[in-house]
Design a protein around this motif. Sequence first.
Motif, short mmCIF file in Angstrom:
data_model
loop_
_atom_site.label_atom_id
_atom_site.label_comp_id
_atom_site.label_asym_id
_atom_site.label_seq_id
_atom_site.Cartn_x
_atom_site.Cartn_y
_atom_site.Cartn_z
N ILE A 62 0.95 -0.98 0.00
CA ILE A 62 0.04 -0.29 -0.04
C ILE A 62 0.77 1.26 0.05
CG2 ILE A 62 -0.27 0.15 2.44
CD1 ILE A 62 -3.20 1.27 2.03
N PHE A 63 1.90 1.17 0.55
CA PHE A 63 2.97 2.29 0.72
C PHE A 63 3.58 2.92 -0.39
CE2 PHE A 63 2.80 0.89 5.10
CZ PHE A 63 2.19 1.89 5.61
N SER A 64 3.55 1.92 -1.50
CA SER A 64 3.96 2.07 -2.79
C SER A 64 2.83 2.55 -3.70
CB SER A 64 4.45 0.87 -3.70
OG SER A 64 6.00 0.96 -3.59
N ALA A 65 1.50 2.29 -3.45
CA ALA A 65 0.58 2.36 -4.35
C ALA A 65 -0.16 3.95 -3.78
CB ALA A 65 -0.59 1.43 -4.20
N LEU A 66 -0.13 4.20 -2.67
CA LEU A 66 -0.82 5.30 -2.18
C LEU A 66 0.05 6.23 -1.22
CD1 LEU A 66 -3.69 6.48 -2.04
CD2 LEU A 66 -4.05 5.44 0.15
N ASP A 67 -0.23 7.51 -1.19
CA ASP A 67 0.58 8.29 -0.37
C ASP A 67 -0.29 8.46 0.84
OD1 ASP A 67 2.19 10.28 0.91
OD2 ASP A 67 1.79 12.01 -0.28
N VAL A 68 0.30 7.92 2.01
CA VAL A 68 -0.60 7.91 3.14
C VAL A 68 -0.06 9.12 4.40
CG1 VAL A 68 -1.29 6.69 5.21
CG2 VAL A 68 -0.97 5.18 3.24
N PRO A 69 -0.79 9.81 4.58
CA PRO A 69 -0.27 11.21 5.33
C PRO A 69 0.25 10.93 6.60
CG PRO A 69 -2.65 11.58 4.56
CD PRO A 69 -2.09 10.16 4.33
N ILE A 70 1.26 11.60 6.99
CA ILE A 70 1.90 11.42 8.28
C ILE A 70 0.51 11.57 9.43
CG2 ILE A 70 3.33 12.37 10.03
CD1 ILE A 70 4.80 11.05 7.90
N GLY A 71 0.62 10.60 10.52
CA GLY A 71 -0.33 10.80 11.42
C GLY A 71 -1.79 10.45 11.02
N ALA A 72 -1.98 9.81 9.82
CA ALA A 72 -3.40 9.55 9.40
C ALA A 72 -3.90 8.33 10.36
CB ALA A 72 -3.21 8.63 7.98
N ARG A 73 -5.41 8.74 10.34
CA ARG A 73 -6.40 7.48 11.09
C ARG A 73 -6.62 6.57 10.18
NH1 ARG A 73 -10.97 9.52 14.80
NH2 ARG A 73 -10.58 7.23 15.42
N VAL A 74 -6.31 5.32 10.37
CA VAL A 74 -6.55 4.34 9.47
C VAL A 74 -7.14 2.98 10.38
CG1 VAL A 74 -5.39 2.35 8.29
CG2 VAL A 74 -4.14 4.64 8.47
N ILE A 75 -8.19 2.64 9.70
CA ILE A 75 -8.91 1.36 10.08
C ILE A 75 -8.86 0.07 9.28
CG2 ILE A 75 -11.18 2.13 9.25
CD1 ILE A 75 -12.66 1.04 11.57
N ASP A 76 -8.66 -0.77 9.94
CA ASP A 76 -8.40 -2.13 9.08
C ASP A 76 -9.43 -3.03 9.56
OD1 ASP A 76 -7.82 -4.57 8.20
OD2 ASP A 76 -6.19 -5.04 9.48
N VAL A 77 -10.37 -3.06 8.53
CA VAL A 77 -11.87 -3.86 8.70
C VAL A 77 -11.72 -5.24 8.55
CG1 VAL A 77 -14.15 -3.90 7.92
CG2 VAL A 77 -13.09 -1.69 7.95
N GLY A 78 -12.27 -5.95 9.46
CA GLY A 78 -11.97 -7.54 9.23
C GLY A 78 -10.66 -7.79 9.45
N LYS A 141 -14.65 9.15 10.12
CA LYS A 141 -13.52 9.62 11.00
C LYS A 141 -12.06 9.26 10.43
CE LYS A 141 -16.25 11.35 14.12
NZ LYS A 141 -16.51 12.94 14.37
N TYR A 142 -11.94 8.26 9.26
CA TYR A 142 -10.82 7.89 9.11
C TYR A 142 -10.20 8.55 7.70
CZ TYR A 142 -11.46 4.76 12.87
OH TYR A 142 -11.53 3.96 14.15
N ASN A 143 -8.90 8.80 7.64
CA ASN A 143 -8.15 8.87 6.55
C ASN A 143 -8.10 7.73 5.59
OD1 ASN A 143 -6.39 10.56 8.74
ND2 ASN A 143 -7.32 11.87 7.17
N LEU A 144 -8.03 6.75 5.89
CA LEU A 144 -7.93 5.28 5.11
C LEU A 144 -8.55 4.16 5.93
CD1 LEU A 144 -6.68 4.03 2.97
CD2 LEU A 144 -4.68 3.94 4.40
N ALA A 145 -9.27 3.42 5.16
CA ALA A 145 -10.03 2.15 5.78
C ALA A 145 -9.24 1.14 4.66
CB ALA A 145 -11.35 2.03 5.41
N VAL A 146 -8.86 0.20 5.23
CA VAL A 146 -8.19 -0.98 4.44
C VAL A 146 -8.71 -2.52 4.75
CG1 VAL A 146 -5.77 0.15 4.44
CG2 VAL A 146 -6.30 -1.39 6.26
N ALA A 147 -8.81 -3.27 3.82
CA ALA A 147 -9.37 -4.57 4.21
C ALA A 147 -8.66 -5.67 3.34
CB ALA A 147 -10.83 -4.55 3.93
N ARG A 148 -8.48 -6.68 3.70
CA ARG A 148 -7.86 -8.03 2.94
C ARG A 148 -8.44 -9.23 3.25
NH1 ARG A 148 -3.15 -11.34 4.19
NH2 ARG A 148 -1.76 -11.44 2.55
N ALA A 149 -8.79 -9.96 2.17
CA ALA A 149 -9.43 -11.18 2.49
C ALA A 149 -10.66 -11.14 3.06
CB ALA A 149 -8.44 -12.08 3.05
#
Length: 239
Positions: A62-78, A141-149
């Motif tokens: 993901i860090f090659s695909a997207l510029d994730v801001p410093i201090g971003a709020r990230v939620i990993d769903v599932g 509330k999140y800058n980024l939500a991620v989910a895998r499988a």
Amino acid sequence: MPVKDLMISLRKTVGLNISEDQAGVINAYIELLLATNEKVNLTAIVEEGEIWRKHILDSLLIFSALDVPIGARVIDVGTGAGIPGLILKIYRPDLRITLLEAQQKKVKFLEKAVKQLGLKEVECLWGRAEDIGHHQNYREKYNLAVARAVAPLNTLVEYCLPLVQVDGFMVAYKGPAGTEEAKVAAGAIAILGGGDTTIWQHVIPDGEGKRFLIIVKKVKVTPPSYPRRPGVPAKRPLK
């Protein structure tokens, strides 16, 4: 392929560099994962090199695909065993991570892992995305939500996009079916406030094939009726 060679491959192919300290923390996580896996089903992959290749390297793409801001709020769903969320945190300690998981036994493992690894600003949250998506502390509330499988994309966007703030992103980790899933989910993405969808792909080292990241930008507020009640997004995906 030895772990050190995998790290070198990651640096050469996508420009990411894991320090020795970070590798040490990841190895400590893998040891805890495998020890717990003997009692709680957390992963079907039980060989260290395979975990590095199929879980760790995959998570960091993901860090090659997207510029994730410093201090971003990230939620990993599932999040399951904490992949990719815990790996993102180890690589980028500045991120504020929420690990959302519906199975309490897995949440207990996550809490133990966070404590033993000495990670800060990580919330281990027990609940379903359909419920959490309506909670005032989490909705948009999140800058980024991620989910895998977790689920097909047309279901997954209903879990993730209500949690993302306008101008934020959701990223779904997918295999070769990702391109077709993105086409099928186009209508659902629009309904839920998503805009442009980008498909980023990369070949995993050592013959593991292509990985796809489906990146959706949030461009407007999600209508208040979404997500629908638990179970409905999976049974009746939006079209």
